[in-house]
Design an enzyme around this catalytic site. Structure first.
Site, PDB file in Angstrom:
ATOM      1  N   ASP A 161     -14.241   7.687   7.506  1.00 53.10           N
ATOM      2  CA  ASP A 161     -14.598   7.779   9.203  1.00 53.10           C
ATOM      3  C   ASP A 161     -15.184   8.501   9.284  1.00 53.10           C
ATOM      4  OD1 ASP A 161     -13.008   5.484   8.619  1.00 53.10           O
ATOM      5  OD2 ASP A 161     -11.486   5.945   9.515  1.00 53.10           O
ATOM      6  N   LYS A 219      -3.710   3.524   6.016  1.00 56.95           N
ATOM      7  CA  LYS A 219      -4.120   2.375   5.851  1.00 56.95           C
ATOM      8  C   LYS A 219      -2.710   1.383   6.237  1.00 56.95           C
ATOM      9  CE  LYS A 219      -5.597   0.920   1.897  1.00 56.95           C
ATOM     10  NZ  LYS A 219      -5.852   0.024   0.079  1.00 56.95           N
ATOM     11  N   HIS A 276     -14.248  -3.351   8.239  1.00 54.59           N
ATOM     12  CA  HIS A 276     -13.841  -4.289   7.244  1.00 54.59           C
ATOM     13  C   HIS A 276     -12.754  -4.544   7.552  1.00 54.59           C
ATOM     14  CE1 HIS A 276     -13.188   0.392   6.651  1.00 54.59           C
ATOM     15  NE2 HIS A 276     -12.396  -0.156   5.313  1.00 54.59           N
ATOM     16  N   ARG A 277     -11.460  -3.757   7.532  1.00 51.36           N
ATOM     17  CA  ARG A 277     -10.242  -3.870   7.700  1.00 51.36           C
ATOM     18  C   ARG A 277      -9.869  -5.316   8.721  1.00 51.36           C
ATOM     19  NH1 ARG A 277      -8.826   0.347   7.200  1.00 51.36           N
ATOM     20  NH2 ARG A 277      -8.931   0.029   4.319  1.00 51.36           N
ATOM     21  N   ASP A 293      -7.887  -3.972  -0.809  1.00 54.16           N
ATOM     22  CA  ASP A 293      -8.690  -2.732  -1.676  1.00 54.16           C
ATOM     23  C   ASP A 293     -10.017  -2.794  -0.531  1.00 54.16           C
ATOM     24  OD1 ASP A 293      -7.900  -1.558  -4.122  1.00 54.16           O
ATOM     25  OD2 ASP A 293     -10.220  -2.055  -4.951  1.00 54.16           O
ATOM     26  N   ASN A 336      -0.854   4.041   0.957  1.00 52.51           N
ATOM     27  CA  ASN A 336      -1.265   5.169   1.696  1.00 52.51           C
ATOM     28  C   ASN A 336      -0.959   4.934   2.906  1.00 52.51           C
ATOM     29  OD1 ASN A 336      -3.885   6.093   3.476  1.00 52.51           O
ATOM     30  ND2 ASN A 336      -4.744   5.807   2.387  1.00 52.51           N
ATOM     31  N   GLY A 370      -9.890   9.098   5.443  1.00 49.78           N
ATOM     32  CA  GLY A 370     -10.541   8.566   4.052  1.00 49.78           C
ATOM     33  C   GLY A 370     -12.437   9.128   5.073  1.00 49.78           C
ATOM     34  N   THR A 398       1.161  -1.154  -0.271  1.00 48.41           N
ATOM     35  CA  THR A 398       0.309  -0.259  -0.296  1.00 48.41           C
ATOM     36  C   THR A 398       1.027   1.464   0.088  1.00 48.41           C
ATOM     37  OG1 THR A 398      -1.553   1.460   1.038  1.00 48.41           O
ATOM     38  CG2 THR A 398      -0.517  -0.391   2.367  1.00 48.41           C
TER      39      THR A 398
HETATM   40  P1  ITT Z   1      -3.506   1.572  -2.219  1.00 42.61           P
HETATM   41  O1  ITT Z   1      -3.997   1.374  -3.366  1.00 42.61           O
HETATM   42  O2  ITT Z   1      -2.257   2.393  -2.373  1.00 42.61           O
HETATM   43  O3  ITT Z   1      -3.321   0.478  -0.501  1.00 42.61           O
HETATM   44  P2  ITT Z   1      -5.014   3.753  -1.546  1.00 42.61           P
HETATM   45  O4  ITT Z   1      -5.696   4.622  -0.639  1.00 42.61           O
HETATM   46  O5  ITT Z   1      -5.287   4.451  -3.147  1.00 42.61           O
HETATM   47  O6  ITT Z   1      -4.127   2.946  -0.908  1.00 42.61           O
HETATM   48  P3  ITT Z   1      -7.376   1.862  -2.161  1.00 42.61           P
HETATM   49  O7  ITT Z   1      -7.445   2.647  -3.397  1.00 42.61           O
HETATM   50  O8  ITT Z   1      -8.075   0.563  -1.597  1.00 42.61           O
HETATM   51  O9  ITT Z   1      -6.609   2.623  -1.376  1.00 42.61           O
HETATM   52  O10 ITT Z   1      -8.694   3.028  -1.987  1.00 42.61           O
HETATM   53  C1  ITT Z   1      -9.518   2.822  -0.384  1.00 42.61           C
HETATM   54  C2  ITT Z   1     -10.230   4.463   0.115  1.00 42.61           C
HETATM   55  O11 ITT Z   1     -11.333   3.698   0.305  1.00 42.61           O
HETATM   56  C3  ITT Z   1      -9.169   5.130   0.683  1.00 42.61           C
HETATM   57  O12 ITT Z   1      -8.643   5.682   0.207  1.00 42.61           O
HETATM   58  C4  ITT Z   1     -10.664   6.214   1.492  1.00 42.61           C
HETATM   59  O13 ITT Z   1     -11.025   6.972   1.324  1.00 42.61           O
HETATM   60  C5  ITT Z   1     -11.529   5.247   1.891  1.00 42.61           C
HETATM   61  N1  ITT Z   1     -11.239   3.761   2.851  1.00 42.61           N
HETATM   62  C6  ITT Z   1     -10.681   2.709   2.746  1.00 42.61           C
HETATM   63  N2  ITT Z   1     -10.536   1.961   4.185  1.00 42.61           N
HETATM   64  C7  ITT Z   1     -11.362   2.976   5.136  1.00 42.61           C
HETATM   65  C8  ITT Z   1     -11.230   3.347   5.742  1.00 42.61           C
HETATM   66  O14 ITT Z   1     -11.167   2.265   6.903  1.00 42.61           O
HETATM   67  N3  ITT Z   1     -11.844   4.340   6.791  1.00 42.61           N
HETATM   68  C9  ITT Z   1     -12.136   4.957   5.694  1.00 42.61           C
HETATM   69  N4  ITT Z   1     -12.232   5.653   4.097  1.00 42.61           N
HETATM   70  C10 ITT Z   1     -11.825   4.499   3.702  1.00 42.61           C
END
Ligand code: ITT
Length: 203
Positions: free
Chosen positions: A160, A13, A185-186, A70, A10, A158, A8
């Site tokens: 949250d 995350k 979910h995570r 994801d 992020n 995000g 990742t």
């Molecule tokens: P990576 O692909 O590098 O892991 P990313 O932020 O692009 O980073 P995703 O494509 O999986 O990751 O998109 C996930 C998005 O969904 C994230 O940027 C948030 O906007 C939202 N999200 C996922 N899990 C969340 C959480 O626990 N709390 C709040 N928002 C969340």
């Protein structure tokens, strides 16, 4: 000690994944430790497609087993949007605040009873040099909630601050991280992955 790369880019995350992976007893290395490792294009139609793509890409680049997440928000009144487009809902380069503002605008006329949503997280483990070979192992977790009309809380990331969990009377951004991990979910997806890894001989 075995090494697992977290695929990742992020930061927030990643921090959650590292906390959740504590029981694994593995050396966890973030993708940012590998210069030149860029994220692949997330063009899959499903969370599973994108998670598998990120895990395979990272394992191939690093030569190490890799775990990708994801995830995203599915809003009932928006027929499941933003879904796999959650990270860039408000457009390329969108920040969390832009995505949250767009969500509030789209739901402006939606009454409280119709503001249901769920978070989804699919994790993919790729380990091409191990027993999985070209396959990936997938786990998924979900968490149901409601979208508020204004943000509440400073924690998490995000969506949250807009995601209200009725059983707790709090948003994900108001919950202590241990409580978010228990419900999220995570958290569910990681516990299923930890159960799989307890029976799997990582390369
Ligand atoms: P990576 O692909 O590098 O892991 P990313 O932020 O692009 O980073 P995703 O494509 O999986 O990751 O998109 C996930 C998005 O969904 C994230 O940027 C948030 O906007 C939202 N999200 C996922 N899990 C969340 C959480 O626990 N709390 C709040 N928002 C969340």
């Amino acid at each position: 000690m075995r090494t697992l790369v977290f695929a990742t880019h992020n930061r927030k995350k990643l921090a959650e994944l590292v906390e959740l992976a504590g029981p694994l007893g593995l050396e966890v290395v973030p993708a940012s430790s590998f210069p030149g490792l860029e994220p692949p294009e997330e063009d899959g139609a499903t969370f599973a497609d994108n998670a598998a793509k990120k895990a395979r890409h990272t394992a191939r680049f690093t030569g190490l087993p890799a775990l990708a997440d994801d995830s995203g928000l599915e809003v009932e009144a928006l027929q499941g949007a933003p879904g796999v487009h959650s990270a860039r809902f408000a457009g390329p380069g969108a920040r969390d605040a832009n995505n949250n503002a767009k969500l509030l605008t789209l739901l402006a006329d939606v009454p409280a009873a119709a503001r249901g949503a769920r978070f989804v997280c699919t994790m993919a483990l790729a380990d091409p040099a191990g027993p999985l070979g070209e396959a990936v192992h997938l786990t998924t977790g979900t968490c149901a909630g409601e979208i508020l009309t204004a943000p509440r809380g400073q924690g998490g990331f995000g969506y949250d601050p807009l995601f209200f969990v009725a059983s707790e009377g709090l948003t994900f951004a108001e919950l202590p991280s241990a409580a978010k991990h228990r419900l999220s979910h995570r958290g569910h997806a990681m516990r299923a992955m930890i159960a799989f890894l307890s029976t799997y001989a990582l390369s």
